[in-house]
Design an enzyme around this catalytic site. Structure first.
Site, PDB file in Angstrom:
ATOM      1  N   HIS A 113     -11.775 -44.880 -13.570  1.00  0.00           N
ATOM      2  CA  HIS A 113     -10.927 -46.280 -14.259  1.00  0.00           C
ATOM      3  C   HIS A 113     -11.602 -47.510 -13.906  1.00  0.00           C
ATOM      4  O   HIS A 113     -12.378 -47.601 -12.723  1.00  0.00           O
ATOM      5  CB  HIS A 113      -9.561 -46.435 -13.474  1.00  0.00           C
ATOM      6  CG  HIS A 113      -8.427 -45.283 -14.109  1.00  0.00           C
ATOM      7  ND1 HIS A 113      -7.709 -45.264 -15.209  1.00  0.00           N
ATOM      8  CD2 HIS A 113      -8.173 -44.155 -13.269  1.00  0.00           C
ATOM      9  CE1 HIS A 113      -7.031 -44.340 -15.107  1.00  0.00           C
ATOM     10  NE2 HIS A 113      -7.336 -43.404 -14.345  1.00  0.00           N
ATOM     11  N   SER A 158     -14.862 -25.880   2.302  1.00  0.00           N
ATOM     12  CA  SER A 158     -13.432 -26.145   1.957  1.00  0.00           C
ATOM     13  C   SER A 158     -12.942 -27.583   2.249  1.00  0.00           C
ATOM     14  O   SER A 158     -13.345 -28.169   3.310  1.00  0.00           O
ATOM     15  CB  SER A 158     -12.548 -25.383   2.626  1.00  0.00           C
ATOM     16  OG  SER A 158     -12.865 -23.768   2.358  1.00  0.00           O
ATOM     17  N   LYS A 164     -21.388 -37.757  -4.574  1.00  0.00           N
ATOM     18  CA  LYS A 164     -22.630 -38.033  -4.951  1.00  0.00           C
ATOM     19  C   LYS A 164     -23.568 -36.660  -5.231  1.00  0.00           C
ATOM     20  O   LYS A 164     -22.793 -35.446  -4.782  1.00  0.00           O
ATOM     21  CB  LYS A 164     -23.772 -38.496  -3.860  1.00  0.00           C
ATOM     22  CG  LYS A 164     -23.069 -40.163  -3.524  1.00  0.00           C
ATOM     23  CD  LYS A 164     -23.980 -40.708  -2.381  1.00  0.00           C
ATOM     24  CE  LYS A 164     -23.579 -42.249  -2.351  1.00  0.00           C
ATOM     25  NZ  LYS A 164     -24.417 -42.875  -1.033  1.00  0.00           N
TER      26      LYS A 164
END
Length: 203
Positions: A113, A158, A164
């Site tokens: 958003h 995990s 990135k």
């Protein structure tokens, strides 16, 4: 330019104006149906999953329940396995290579958003594509953020949050995910020896 075309191209779009032929509800409904099929009916599940996703290899299995935004914006290679509760939030394309494994509750999130509150509250959204390279393994509860590419044969530990790009042949862990080390010839030798021992013990 259609709203759907804007959406899959990384441009601002209005989700409320997506053209009917590209609606997300059918994909979400099909994912819900898959979750209602007995796990003993594996062939039925696989057939429905191949209908759900945009394209797949011949050998795939996503352990239900699973969740999608559209489904048809996700493209999966050969020999793919995902454990239960995985999320494919595919407003932008998701491309998964061959021989990829996901632990439970992996989330691939292409949606994002605007940072400005006013623009965000007026309903405009956007998304950036995600790519998972051949041979990658994502552990349980990994979240991959919009626009990320994970390299070939890389392992994501995990609980990691990947914000990135991750290069080929590394182990990355943490929030945000950082490279722990490279995978190397010693890893290959160790695990091939363990594999040989396994088959010798069986014989």
């Amino acid at each position: 330019m259609k709203e759907y075309e804007k959406m899959i191209s990384g441009k601002l779009y209005d989700a409320g104006k997506i053209e009917p032929e590209y609606a997300s509800r059918p994909g979400r409904a099909l994912a819900q149906k898959i979750g209602q099929v007995s796990l003993l009916e594996r062939d039925t599940i696989v057939s429905m999953e191949k209908e759900l996703f945009g394209s797949t290899g011949e050998s795939i299995y996503v352990n239900p329940p699973l969740y999608v935004d559209y489904g048809f914006n996700t493209h999966i290679g050969e020999n793919f396995y995902a454990n239960m509760d995985c999320i494919f939030l595919d407003v932008a394309p998701i491309r998964i290579g061959n021989n990829v494994m996901f632990g439970p509750r992996v989330s691939l999130v292409t949606a994002t958003h605007p940072l400005d509150e006013g623009v965000r509250n007026r309903g405009l959204e956007l998304g950036y594509s995600i790519e998972i390279g051949d041979g990658a393994w994502l552990g349980a509860n990994v979240t991959v953020n919009p626009g990320v590419k994970i390299g070939r044969n890389s392992i994501i530990g995990s609980g990691s949050v990947v914000v990135k790009d991750i290069p080929d042949n590394v182990i990355a862990v943490g929030n945000p995910a950082r490279i722990l080390r490279e995978l190397n010839e010693e890893d290959k030798k160790f695990w091939e020896a363990e594999e040989r021992r396994y088959y010798e013990d069986k014989g």
